[in-house]
Design a protein around this motif. Structure first.
Motif, PDB file in Angstrom:
ATOM      1  N   PHE A 130       0.827  -1.207   0.000  1.00  0.00           N
ATOM      2  CA  PHE A 130       0.000   0.000   0.000  1.00  0.00           C
ATOM      3  C   PHE A 130       0.862   1.258   0.000  1.00  0.00           C
ATOM      4  CE2 PHE A 130      -2.760  -3.342   1.500  1.00  0.00           C
ATOM      5  CZ  PHE A 130      -3.925  -3.094   0.787  1.00  0.00           C
ATOM      6  N   ALA A 131       2.082   1.143   0.535  1.00  0.00           N
ATOM      7  CA  ALA A 131       3.009   2.276   0.436  1.00  0.00           C
ATOM      8  C   ALA A 131       3.362   2.535  -1.024  1.00  0.00           C
ATOM      9  CB  ALA A 131       4.269   1.982   1.245  1.00  0.00           C
ATOM     10  N   ILE A 132       3.602   1.466  -1.769  1.00  0.00           N
ATOM     11  CA  ILE A 132       3.909   1.601  -3.194  1.00  0.00           C
ATOM     12  C   ILE A 132       2.712   2.169  -3.952  1.00  0.00           C
ATOM     13  CG2 ILE A 132       4.483   0.320  -5.302  1.00  0.00           C
ATOM     14  CD1 ILE A 132       6.011  -1.656  -3.484  1.00  0.00           C
ATOM     15  N   LEU A 133       1.531   1.656  -3.644  1.00  0.00           N
ATOM     16  CA  LEU A 133       0.317   2.147  -4.293  1.00  0.00           C
ATOM     17  C   LEU A 133       0.089   3.617  -3.979  1.00  0.00           C
ATOM     18  CD1 LEU A 133      -2.023  -0.902  -3.558  1.00  0.00           C
ATOM     19  CD2 LEU A 133      -1.009  -0.295  -5.752  1.00  0.00           C
ATOM     20  N   LEU A 134       0.480   4.027  -2.779  1.00  0.00           N
ATOM     21  CA  LEU A 134       0.357   5.427  -2.394  1.00  0.00           C
ATOM     22  C   LEU A 134       1.277   6.301  -3.241  1.00  0.00           C
ATOM     23  CD1 LEU A 134      -0.724   7.589  -0.414  1.00  0.00           C
ATOM     24  CD2 LEU A 134       1.189   7.010   1.096  1.00  0.00           C
ATOM     25  N   PHE A 135       2.528   5.893  -3.384  1.00  0.00           N
ATOM     26  CA  PHE A 135       3.483   6.658  -4.184  1.00  0.00           C
ATOM     27  C   PHE A 135       3.091   6.691  -5.660  1.00  0.00           C
ATOM     28  CE2 PHE A 135       6.496   5.830  -0.608  1.00  0.00           C
ATOM     29  CZ  PHE A 135       6.819   7.150  -0.350  1.00  0.00           C
ATOM     30  N   LYS A 136       2.390   5.658  -6.096  1.00  0.00           N
ATOM     31  CA  LYS A 136       1.982   5.576  -7.494  1.00  0.00           C
ATOM     32  C   LYS A 136       0.564   6.120  -7.723  1.00  0.00           C
ATOM     33  CE  LYS A 136       5.585   3.895  -9.505  1.00  0.00           C
ATOM     34  NZ  LYS A 136       6.254   4.634 -10.588  1.00  0.00           N
ATOM     35  N   ASN A 137       0.031   6.791  -6.706  1.00  0.00           N
ATOM     36  CA  ASN A 137      -1.273   7.452  -6.810  1.00  0.00           C
ATOM     37  C   ASN A 137      -2.434   6.499  -7.070  1.00  0.00           C
ATOM     38  OD1 ASN A 137      -0.238  10.143  -6.459  1.00  0.00           O
ATOM     39  ND2 ASN A 137       0.511  10.061  -8.577  1.00  0.00           N
ATOM     40  N   ARG A 138      -2.271   5.254  -6.672  1.00  0.00           N
ATOM     41  CA  ARG A 138      -3.394   4.310  -6.769  1.00  0.00           C
ATOM     42  C   ARG A 138      -4.298   4.418  -5.541  1.00  0.00           C
ATOM     43  NH1 ARG A 138      -2.600   0.001 -10.392  1.00  0.00           N
ATOM     44  NH2 ARG A 138      -4.575  -0.829  -9.598  1.00  0.00           N
ATOM     45  N   ILE A 139      -3.747   4.918  -4.448  1.00  0.00           N
ATOM     46  CA  ILE A 139      -4.550   5.237  -3.276  1.00  0.00           C
ATOM     47  C   ILE A 139      -4.112   6.615  -2.777  1.00  0.00           C
ATOM     48  CG2 ILE A 139      -4.900   2.834  -2.589  1.00  0.00           C
ATOM     49  CD1 ILE A 139      -2.762   3.213  -0.456  1.00  0.00           C
ATOM     50  N   TYR A 199      11.469   1.205  -2.755  1.00  0.00           N
ATOM     51  CA  TYR A 199      12.194   2.205  -3.553  1.00  0.00           C
ATOM     52  C   TYR A 199      12.333   1.762  -5.006  1.00  0.00           C
ATOM     53  CZ  TYR A 199      16.014   4.895  -5.529  1.00  0.00           C
ATOM     54  OH  TYR A 199      16.777   5.676  -6.357  1.00  0.00           O
ATOM     55  N   ILE A 200      12.756   0.521  -5.215  1.00  0.00           N
ATOM     56  CA  ILE A 200      12.945   0.022  -6.580  1.00  0.00           C
ATOM     57  C   ILE A 200      11.623   0.023  -7.345  1.00  0.00           C
ATOM     58  CG2 ILE A 200      13.496  -2.048  -7.926  1.00  0.00           C
ATOM     59  CD1 ILE A 200      15.612  -2.707  -5.814  1.00  0.00           C
ATOM     60  N   SER A 201      10.551  -0.375  -6.655  1.00  0.00           N
ATOM     61  CA  SER A 201       9.240  -0.426  -7.310  1.00  0.00           C
ATOM     62  C   SER A 201       8.766   0.965  -7.711  1.00  0.00           C
ATOM     63  CB  SER A 201       8.217  -1.090  -6.374  1.00  0.00           C
ATOM     64  OG  SER A 201       8.599  -2.410  -6.047  1.00  0.00           O
ATOM     65  N   VAL A 202       8.888   1.907  -6.782  1.00  0.00           N
ATOM     66  CA  VAL A 202       8.452   3.275  -7.062  1.00  0.00           C
ATOM     67  C   VAL A 202       9.319   3.912  -8.144  1.00  0.00           C
ATOM     68  CG1 VAL A 202       8.191   5.589  -6.072  1.00  0.00           C
ATOM     69  CG2 VAL A 202       7.484   3.579  -4.746  1.00  0.00           C
ATOM     70  N   ARG A 203      10.602   3.583  -8.112  1.00  0.00           N
ATOM     71  CA  ARG A 203      11.556   4.199  -9.047  1.00  0.00           C
ATOM     72  C   ARG A 203      11.423   3.659 -10.463  1.00  0.00           C
ATOM     73  NH1 ARG A 203      14.294   6.145 -12.259  1.00  0.00           N
ATOM     74  NH2 ARG A 203      16.436   6.946 -12.170  1.00  0.00           N
ATOM     75  N   TYR A 204      11.167   2.350 -10.592  1.00  0.00           N
ATOM     76  CA  TYR A 204      11.281   1.733 -11.917  1.00  0.00           C
ATOM     77  C   TYR A 204       9.969   1.217 -12.508  1.00  0.00           C
ATOM     78  CZ  TYR A 204      16.284   2.007 -11.061  1.00  0.00           C
ATOM     79  OH  TYR A 204      17.540   2.467 -10.799  1.00  0.00           O
ATOM     80  N   ILE A 205       8.947   1.024 -11.709  1.00  0.00           N
ATOM     81  CA  ILE A 205       7.670   0.585 -12.279  1.00  0.00           C
ATOM     82  C   ILE A 205       6.887   1.822 -12.703  1.00  0.00           C
ATOM     83  CG2 ILE A 205       5.498  -0.617 -11.865  1.00  0.00           C
ATOM     84  CD1 ILE A 205       6.898  -2.350  -9.809  1.00  0.00           C
ATOM     85  N   LYS A 206       6.643   1.934 -13.986  1.00  0.00           N
ATOM     86  CA  LYS A 206       5.978   3.129 -14.502  1.00  0.00           C
ATOM     87  C   LYS A 206       4.520   3.159 -14.075  1.00  0.00           C
ATOM     88  CE  LYS A 206       8.964   2.962 -18.588  1.00  0.00           C
ATOM     89  NZ  LYS A 206       9.002   2.708 -20.051  1.00  0.00           N
ATOM     90  N   VAL A 207       3.826   2.081 -14.324  1.00  0.00           N
ATOM     91  CA  VAL A 207       2.414   1.968 -13.970  1.00  0.00           C
ATOM     92  C   VAL A 207       2.212   0.646 -13.248  1.00  0.00           C
ATOM     93  CG1 VAL A 207       0.052   1.870 -14.825  1.00  0.00           C
ATOM     94  CG2 VAL A 207       1.731   3.318 -15.992  1.00  0.00           C
ATOM     95  N   ILE A 208       1.554   0.669 -12.095  1.00  0.00           N
ATOM     96  CA  ILE A 208       1.285  -0.552 -11.343  1.00  0.00           C
ATOM     97  C   ILE A 208       0.199  -1.350 -12.063  1.00  0.00           C
ATOM     98  CG2 ILE A 208       0.467  -1.521  -9.177  1.00  0.00           C
ATOM     99  CD1 ILE A 208       3.155  -0.329  -8.858  1.00  0.00           C
ATOM    100  N   LYS A 209       0.597  -2.473 -12.633  1.00  0.00           N
ATOM    101  CA  LYS A 209      -0.335  -3.321 -13.376  1.00  0.00           C
ATOM    102  C   LYS A 209      -0.754  -4.534 -12.549  1.00  0.00           C
ATOM    103  CE  LYS A 209       1.769  -2.038 -17.816  1.00  0.00           C
ATOM    104  NZ  LYS A 209       2.447  -2.537 -19.041  1.00  0.00           N
TER     105      LYS A 209
END
Length: 383
Positions: free
Chosen positions: A181-190, A272-282
């Protein structure tokens, strides 16, 4: 009429799978164990003899209130308490299977594959043993976690967070996938304010106990008190702590604290790696990250029990449907967990636990390598 026929067909198929799953579990229903005799059975009896829900005011238990509500409901029936406790888990087995099927249907849009995933979940060995033999309730929080994942995939963040809040209200082990959910937060999914739903859900589910007079302090400190109950670095868990004998550590408290720090660092690196390198959470990212956190966190954390890999057992099935070439992951992870159950349930030797932890470590390395490959492929995708 066509819709009615389709619904009836689906009902018959799922009902048949559920019936077969129940048949598989029948043999284990009469069995008892130390956990049941020392905790579940006395809690049930105490609640029943002291007025049902009103007994929760003073009940001495290290379980959160929502599970105790389920026990309290059973005291108002004439159902055998052992069967009742185990059937609670079976109901949530079905719920977990339902959400597994719904998630698989998002990817494949094929009902036959969905039915297959539904049946596979109900036949995972640890899912069978955890509830029908052991009488444990790990499937409850896991089913809500799977529901939370489903609603994230359906772009319903508030519902997802509510489900996750319920999961955390049943068992602290749901926290293993909190980094997702931290990753989803950084990626604006939540949104940041969505996270406030988690403690709010916990408080709302505490209301029945508050009404009967249980102090709010006792409810809020449940998980804090749990954390001080266990001092061993591992309890039959296939974790990194199986690699060392107890005599190797002169200060288990220090080693435990170091383990917590290492776990936190590992989680932060993945975030960090997920937020940095995953463009869109699929779809695939959500499933892969869920499994990574569900298996890596309990592998590195101290004081883990064998049952704390239950969520990883279930999510590994989703991972296999997401990456069919990785089917072996969904076989090996539950099998490692299964063999770790034997020392407690059947008094088998614990000598082989170190080998199981090594096997799980190899699987983790394999998962991380696959994660790296998927990130590289994602980076190469055109914007």
């Amino acid at each position: 009429m066509d819709k009615n026929k389709k619904f009836f067909k689906k009902f018959i198929i799922l009902a048949t799978i559920i019936w077969l799953a129940l048949i598989v579990r029948i043999h284990g229903l009469p069995s008892t164990n130390q956990d049941y005799n020392a905790f579940l059975s006395p809690w049930f009896d105490t609640i029943k003899t002291n007025g049902g829900f009103s007994a929760l005011k003073n009940l001495v238990s290290d379980y959160p209130q929502p599970y105790l509500y389920l026990l309290a409901l059973g005291t108002y029936t004439n159902i055998n308490k052992l069967f009742y406790i185990k059937m609670i888990s079976f109901v949530f087995d079905i719920m977990a299977a339902f959400f597994i099927m719904k998630i698989v249907n998002i990817k494949y849009k094929n009902e036959k594959i969905g039915y297959l995933s539904f049946g596979f979940l109900l036949l995972i060995p640890t899912v069978i043993l955890n509830g029908s033999v052991w009488g444990q309730c790990d499937v409850i929080y896991t089913s809500f976690v799977i529901g939370s994942i489903y609603y994230i995939l359906r772009e319903k963040p508030i519902t997802s967070i509510i489900f996750y809040g319920i999961a955390l209200s049943f068992k602290l082990q749901a926290i293993f996938i909190l980094p997702l959910f931290a990753i989803l937060l950084f990626k604006n999914r939540i949104k940041i304010y969505h996270l406030l739903i988690i403690p709010l859900t916990y408080l709302v589910l505490s209301i029945p106990s508050l009404i009967v007079g249980r102090p709010l302090k006792d409810i809020l400190l449940t998980y804090f008190n749990q954390s001080s109950e266990y001092t061993n670095l591992a309890y039959n868990a296939p974790s990194i702590y199986q690699w060392f004998t107890s005599s190797f550590f002169s200060n288990t408290t220090l080693i435990g604290n170091i383990g917590i720090v290492i776990s936190l660092v590992a989680v932060l690196i993945i975030i960090y790696i997920s937020v940095r390198y995953i463009k869109v959470i699929k779809f695939e990212n959500v499933i892969e990250l869920s499994l990574l956190f569900a298996v890596i966190v309990p592998f590195l954390l101290p004081h883990m029990h064998e049952r704390y890999f239950f969520m990883a057992d279930v999510i590994s099935l989703l991972y296999a449907f997401c990456y069919p070439k990785k089917l072996y992951v969904a076989i090996i992870i539950p099998l490692v967990s299964l063999f770790c159950y034997f020392p407690f349930l059947y008094n088998s030797s614990t000598d082989y636990l170190v080998y199981l932890s090594i096997v799980l470590f190899i699987i983790i390395i394999d998962l991380l390598y696959a994660f790296r490959i998927h990130l590289i492929n994602a980076i190469k995708e055109p914007k």
